[in-house]
Scaffold this motif. Structure first.
Motif, PDB file in Angstrom:
ATOM      1  N   GLN A   1      76.308  30.158  19.183  1.00 47.12           N
ATOM      2  CA  GLN A   1      76.785  30.121  17.542  1.00 47.12           C
ATOM      3  C   GLN A   1      76.097  30.505  16.641  1.00 47.12           C
ATOM      4  N   TYR A   2      76.748  31.201  15.866  1.00 47.87           N
ATOM      5  CA  TYR A   2      76.302  30.546  14.488  1.00 47.87           C
ATOM      6  C   TYR A   2      76.492  29.380  14.100  1.00 47.87           C
ATOM      7  N   MET A   3      75.266  28.303  12.922  1.00 51.76           N
ATOM      8  CA  MET A   3      75.489  26.798  12.268  1.00 51.76           C
ATOM      9  C   MET A   3      74.678  27.163  11.387  1.00 51.76           C
ATOM     10  N   ILE A   4      75.370  26.050  10.479  1.00 50.36           N
ATOM     11  CA  ILE A   4      74.531  25.554   8.934  1.00 50.36           C
ATOM     12  C   ILE A   4      74.604  24.123   9.406  1.00 50.36           C
ATOM     13  N   HIS A   5      73.046  23.544   9.175  1.00 49.11           N
ATOM     14  CA  HIS A   5      72.629  22.369   9.175  1.00 49.11           C
ATOM     15  C   HIS A   5      71.976  21.855   7.602  1.00 49.11           C
TER      16      HIS A   5
END
Length: 748
Positions: free
Chosen positions: A471-475
């Motif tokens: 999945q795509y994530m934003i940290h």
């Protein structure tokens, strides 16, 4: 809670002057006309605690970013609004004694902000050596002539002996900002004459423009003009006369103020000053006031909200609208809405995401569409700055700034400046909101499509793909809840990134071939964006059936706000930052902000579960928070909660809820009263181009009514104990839904 102003439907009024409340009174009696504004500080010198402030729209100054440890990507400068030349100064002496209300013997004090007519009046009786003189100050910033400030002082001798009166009126460039970044003067006076002063901001090291401000003064009075004294920083006109027993005399001051934003050279400024002064001089005080009052009457005619049965609620609503209109009415697309407007120095007077998330919905409902379109154009015209901000972080596309005057990020707190990137999604949402509400696609298919494309390119580069989770994530972000910094997968941020990409793809299918060619979105880009949409990670807890604010939030000690001792609230004034960051307490809606924005995309069950979980954890220490909760509570039929949140947002500054109004009003949160009532109590929504309402009447109220602008119509909505009545005031017939039933509205 002790109020310092009376409760009155059209006035912010007090007859009680207490020096300890001086700054609060100044904030709450601020005036503005969109072009310029000022706090309600005294015209005459006051040696007690005060915060004088006059501010000109779009005039600012860059100061070196000051941080303890420099990091690559920090903005070079921190932009700040600057205090303008003091053009309202009027001092006076009675029998040779200069009057200063910090030391004078006076009575019958009255301070009155008339919101209906846009004027500020102050009066008092000075008792000087047994002689009594009533002094009345009146002022307004004209909405009929934006460059014009008008003042009138009336002196009335109440004693049986003559009084010698002296008046000294100035244009004074010897001003400073209270902000600690400024320890020097920042206006260099270029020219000063008997009736004119032209000053330029001091040079800066960052290549941003210097601003020139010019002002010309004229007077109307029967007092004798003694002299005009010119110094390096001021021009002072002196008048004198004898005020016989029982007699009165008035002193009128008109100042025309222009800047290099409109007139780029000194010659152009001087020509404009003379032309405008000649125009003003041909009119009486009553003429100038009548034109100004007519402008306010037009605004109230279109936007006034009337509440019966609750004067506190009525005053709060009108106060919010008055100060909002005083700050911005859409006349200049180069301007935007600062969180403090023209009422103080905090937040630097710059533009925040508040505009798109909170101001746009209100301006759509109370003004012509061009006003909101100008707010969207403001961002489009600053795309170059947004490119710069993204490149500073090594990213593609456009990152619109958290804080700005010119499109370049100018805020120096890392957790805000480069972690609170949800504002990129909020700007995209504002484009959607404008298009959905007005039906006008001319912006979204042209300038708006460019903004959306560049924001999407930023999101596509800012996400990363988790191979482990597929999945795509934003940290490393901060969401709207600023009590959680540098978190991973903030639900609000991830959701807005996903939604923006999806919406942009929809718009790309609608633009013209020429526009598509100009945008140059490749097939590979589109495929990648769609993959992000399809596989974006949105934190969710199955057991609680809630969206999780961010990874790890549920691992905190989840005690509700009710568990905090009352003497530790607000926590931002009692706890260390470390303590706040480790706590579960939410400054303002985060997950709930998304659910407000996209309220029709969530089921009632989802809304209930998330509201019931997050609302008890929210301390509402952001002024933006209560309005959002009011709408969601109303949607869930938590009517008492909705009303409580309405009262908090509508009277936030009038009652100084967060103990922080001394340094200025919360202008962008003044949209909250309208949002809470129209979207909350009245349940206003737009579905597929059709307006709908699901109203309820608060128990304490007997009736409320408001006018709403919608697609070239003005609709009046009235809710009372008998039900809901709709009336078409202007425009073509329209179908509107009320409680699920369609009504066709026609004039008459």
């Amino acid at each position: 809670m002790k109020r310092i102003f009376d409760v009155n439907p059209w006035h912010v009024l007090t007859t009680d002057f207490k020096p300890e409340n001086k700054r609060l009174q100044e904030s709450m009696t601020s005036l503005g006309n969109g072009y310029m504004g000022m706090r309600g500080f005294f015209e005459e010198d006051y040696t007690g605690d005060t915060l004088p402030g006059i501010y000109l729209g779009g005039v600012w100054y860059p100061d070196k970013t000051r941080v303890g440890w420099w990091k690559n990507g920090y903005p070079e400068y921190f932009g700040k609004v600057i205090n303008a030349v003091n053009f309202i100064k009027i001092n006076f002496k009675l029998n040779g004694t200069k009057i200063d209300l910090a030391t004078a013997n006076f009575s019958d004090f009255k301070l009155d902000l008339d919101m209906q007519h846009g004027t500020l009046t102050r009066s008092f009786i000075v008792d000087q050596d047994g002689q009594r003189v009533r002094v009345t100050f009146e002022r307004f910033l004209s909405v009929a002539q934006k460059e014009l400030s008008v003042q009138k002082v009336t002196f009335e001798n109440l004693s049986d002996q003559a009084v010698e009166l002296k008046v000294a009126s100035a244009l004074d460039a010897d001003v400073k900002n209270e902000d600690a970044n400024y320890d020097e003067h920042f206006w260099n006076v270029h020219e000063v004459t008997d009736d004119r002063l032209i000053a330029q901001t001091v040079p800066n090291d960052f290549g941003t423009p210097q601003f020139t401000s010019g002002m010309q003064v004229s007077y109307v009075t029967s007092l004798t003009h003694k002299a005009a004294e010119v110094t390096d920083t001021a021009t002072v006109d002196r008048y004198f006369g004898t005020l016989e027993a029982g007699a009165s005399v008035s002193f009128e001051k008109r100042v025309v103020v222009v800047t290099s934003r409109d007139y780029p050279t000194d010659d152009a400024i001087m020509t404009a000053l003379q032309r405008l002064t000649d125009t003003v001089s041909a009119q009486s005080f009553d003429d100038l006031l009548a034109a100004h009052e007519a402008g306010w009457a037009d605004r109230w005619q279109q936007s006034d909200i009337q509440i019966e049965g609750d004067t506190e609620a009525q005053q709060g609503m009108r106060f919010n609208l008055f100060e909002l209109f005083s700050t911005y009415y859409g006349d200049d697309p180069r301007l935007n809405i600062g969180p403090k407007g023209f009422t103080g120095e905090k937040y630097g007077g710059a533009t925040y995401w508040d505009t798109e998330a909170f101001a746009v919905p209100v301006y759509l409902g109370i003004t012509k569409p061009e006003v909101t379109r100008n707010l969207l154009m403001y961002r489009y015209k600053q795309l170059d700055g947004a490119y710069h901000n993204a490149r500073q972080q090594g990213l593609d596309g456009a990152l619109f700034p958290m804080v700005t005057f010119n499109g370049i990020e100018c805020h120096n707190e890392w957790e805000i400046t480069f972690e609170e990137i949800h504002r990129n999604g909020d700007i995209a949402f504002a484009i959607y909101n404008y298009t959905r509400y007005t039906g006008d696609t001319s912006y979204v298919l042209h300038e708006g499509s460019k903004v959306l494309t560049e924001i999407s390119r930023f999101w596509a580069d800012r996400v990363h793909f988790s191979k482990r989770n597929q999945q795509y994530m934003i940290h490393g972000v901060t969401g709207p809840d600023e009590y959680e910094n540098n978190v991973d997968n903030n639900f609000n941020t991830n959701y807005l990134a996903q939604w923006t990409l999806k919406y942009t793809l929809e718009i790309l299918d609608q633009v013209s071939d020429d526009q598509a060619a100009a945008l140059n979105v490749t097939a590979e880009e589109r495929a990648h964006w769609q993959d992000i949409v399809d596989r974006m990670y949105l934190p969710y807890d199955k057991d609680l059936d809630i969206f999780v604010q961010h990874d790890g939030y549920l691992d905190k000690d989840l005690a509700p706000v009710s568990a905090i001792p009352a003497d530790q609230l607000p926590i931002n004034q009692h706890w260390s930052w470390d303590h706040i960051l480790r706590s579960p307490y939410i400054k303002q809606g985060d997950v709930l902000q998304v659910m407000y924005d996209f309220i029709d995309d969530f089921s009632k069950t989802q809304l209930k579960h998330n509201f019931d979980f997050y609302e008890p954890m929210t301390v509402h220490e952001s002024s933006l928070s209560p309005a959002i909760h009011a709408v969601l509570a109303a949607d869930l039929h938590y009517e008492d909660k909705a009303v409580a949140f309405y009262n908090r947002t509508a009277r936030l500054d009038l009652d100084n809820y967060n103990n922080d109004t001394v340094d200025g009003l919360h202008i962008t949160s003044m949209t909250g009263g309208w949002i809470a009532m129209v979207q909350g109590f009245a349940g206003m929504r737009v579905h597929d181009g059709q307006l709908s309402y699901r109203p309820f009447l608060p128990k304490q109220w007997t009736k409320y009514s408001f006018r709403q602008v919608f697609r070239d119509r003005i609709i009046e909505v009235t809710v009372d104990h008998d039900g809901t009545t709709l009336k078409l005031i202007a425009g073509e017939p329209i179908d509107v839904q009320v409680d699920g039933t369609t009504q066709t509205l026609t004039q008459n």
